[in-house]
Design a protein around this motif. Structure first.
Motif, short mmCIF file in Angstrom:
data_model
loop_
_atom_site.label_atom_id
_atom_site.label_comp_id
_atom_site.label_asym_id
_atom_site.label_seq_id
_atom_site.Cartn_x
_atom_site.Cartn_y
_atom_site.Cartn_z
N ASP A 1 0.84 -1.20 0.00
CA ASP A 1 0.00 0.00 0.00
C ASP A 1 0.88 1.25 0.00
O ASP A 1 0.59 2.24 -0.69
N MET A 2 1.96 1.22 0.77
CA MET A 2 2.88 2.35 0.82
C MET A 2 3.52 2.61 -0.53
O MET A 2 3.69 3.77 -0.94
N LEU A 3 3.87 1.54 -1.23
CA LEU A 3 4.54 1.68 -2.52
C LEU A 3 3.64 2.33 -3.57
O LEU A 3 4.13 2.82 -4.60
N LYS A 4 2.35 2.34 -3.30
CA LYS A 4 1.40 2.97 -4.22
C LYS A 4 1.23 4.46 -3.93
O LYS A 4 0.47 5.14 -4.61
N ASP A 5 1.94 4.93 -2.90
CA ASP A 5 1.88 6.35 -2.53
C ASP A 5 3.01 7.11 -3.23
O ASP A 5 4.19 6.88 -2.96
N GLU A 6 2.64 8.01 -4.10
CA GLU A 6 3.63 8.75 -4.89
C GLU A 6 4.47 9.67 -4.03
O GLU A 6 5.57 10.07 -4.42
N GLU A 7 3.98 9.99 -2.82
CA GLU A 7 4.70 10.90 -1.93
C GLU A 7 5.53 10.15 -0.88
O GLU A 7 6.08 10.75 0.03
N LEU A 8 5.63 8.86 -1.01
CA LEU A 8 6.37 8.05 -0.03
C LEU A 8 7.83 8.49 0.04
O LEU A 8 8.49 8.62 -0.99
N ASP A 9 8.32 8.69 1.29
CA ASP A 9 9.73 9.09 1.43
C ASP A 9 10.57 7.87 1.79
O ASP A 9 10.08 6.88 2.35
N VAL A 10 11.85 7.95 1.49
CA VAL A 10 12.77 6.82 1.63
C VAL A 10 12.90 6.39 3.09
O VAL A 10 12.95 5.19 3.38
N ASP A 11 12.95 7.33 4.01
CA ASP A 11 13.13 6.99 5.43
C ASP A 11 11.97 6.15 5.95
O ASP A 11 12.17 5.17 6.69
N THR B 1 12.28 2.67 4.44
CA THR B 1 13.38 1.93 5.04
C THR B 1 13.02 1.40 6.42
O THR B 1 13.29 0.25 6.76
N ALA B 2 12.37 2.24 7.21
CA ALA B 2 11.97 1.84 8.56
C ALA B 2 10.96 0.68 8.51
O ALA B 2 11.04 -0.26 9.31
N HIS B 3 10.06 0.75 7.55
CA HIS B 3 9.06 -0.31 7.44
C HIS B 3 9.71 -1.62 7.00
O HIS B 3 9.35 -2.69 7.51
N ILE B 4 10.63 -1.55 6.07
CA ILE B 4 11.32 -2.75 5.61
C ILE B 4 12.12 -3.39 6.74
O ILE B 4 12.13 -4.61 6.91
N GLU B 5 12.76 -2.57 7.57
CA GLU B 5 13.51 -3.09 8.70
C GLU B 5 12.57 -3.79 9.70
O GLU B 5 12.90 -4.87 10.23
N GLU B 6 11.42 -3.20 9.95
CA GLU B 6 10.45 -3.83 10.84
C GLU B 6 9.96 -5.15 10.26
O GLU B 6 9.84 -6.16 10.98
N THR B 7 9.69 -5.15 8.97
CA THR B 7 9.21 -6.36 8.30
C THR B 7 10.25 -7.47 8.36
O THR B 7 9.93 -8.63 8.66
#
Length: 217
Positions: A159-169, A172-178
């Motif tokens: 869902d986040m990846l579908k957000d055009e305004e998504l910032d890298v930080d 990155t934090a979400h991927i680390e949690e995952t």
């Protein structure tokens, strides 16, 4: 992103010879092997589709991260495809859980016959088998909980990846949690598999201590 996980299933056995009439050990045997059949049937139906879906999502994720924002429409399309796969896994893991619980219910029918066992050694083996099964069942509940968490995080990711305004930080934090939850899931899978092996060993010991002639498969 996702990782393979394959659960250890019950070992099955075949009763080679039975005496006239149904003894307590034969009744217990019937319930134990029925429990194994119920579970193994469920695993056979769910495990490979689960693995296939995880591998598909990993490929989709890799395709997404290789794209730039000029290909945002394609990113959205791939993310939607990954989201559909996450939902498929959610349904598969729910079916797998149902087979675990149905198998455990059948096992409890065997337990209800333990009090009819007359030999102390056989009773001790039966109690050890019950303890191993209870540990296994509880470990699966923990595994299911962490798997559900990983599904929620995967869904949030796409869902986040579908957000055009998504910032890298944020990403990155979400991927680390995952990734941290994936590690917990791997550990829970290993724990479940260890308890399954312990249960299979305890069941084999019970059969060997009984008057049943059993061939282990």
């Amino acid at each position: 992103m996702s990782k393979k996980s394959l659960l250890t299933v019950f070992a099955c056995s075949t009763l080679l010879l039975t005496a006239c009439g149904q003894t307590a050990t034969e009744t217990i045997y019937d319930h134990l092997e029925e429990a194994a059949e119920i579970e193994n049937e469920g695993f056979n139906e769910q495990q490979q589709p689960l693995i296939d879906a995880e591998e598909k999502e990993a490929e989709l994720y890799q395709q997404i991260v290789e794209l730039d924002m000029d290909s945002f429409d394609e990113i959205v399309s791939l993310s939607d495809e990954a989201l559909a796969s996450v939902e498929e896994r959610r349904e598969l893991i729910a079916s797998e859980k149902e087979s675990i619980e149905d198998g455990y219910s059948e096992f409890e029918k065997a337990v209800s016959n333990f009090e009819e066992l007359e030999e102390e050694e056989l009773t001790n083996r039966a109690n050890e088998m019950q303890e191993a099964m209870d540990n296994r069942y509880e470990s699966y509940q923990a595994l299911y909980t962490v798997y559900e968490r990983s599904l929620d995080l995967d869904q949030q990711l796409y869902d986040m990846l579908k957000d055009e305004e998504l910032d890298v930080d944020t990403l990155t934090a979400h991927i680390e949690e995952t990734n941290g939850v994936y590690q917990e899931r791997d550990e829970a899978t290993n724990q479940f598999n260890e308890y399954t092996d312990a249960y299979n060993d305890a069941k084999e010991a019970f059969y060997e201590a009984s008057d049943l002639e059993v061939r282990f498969e």
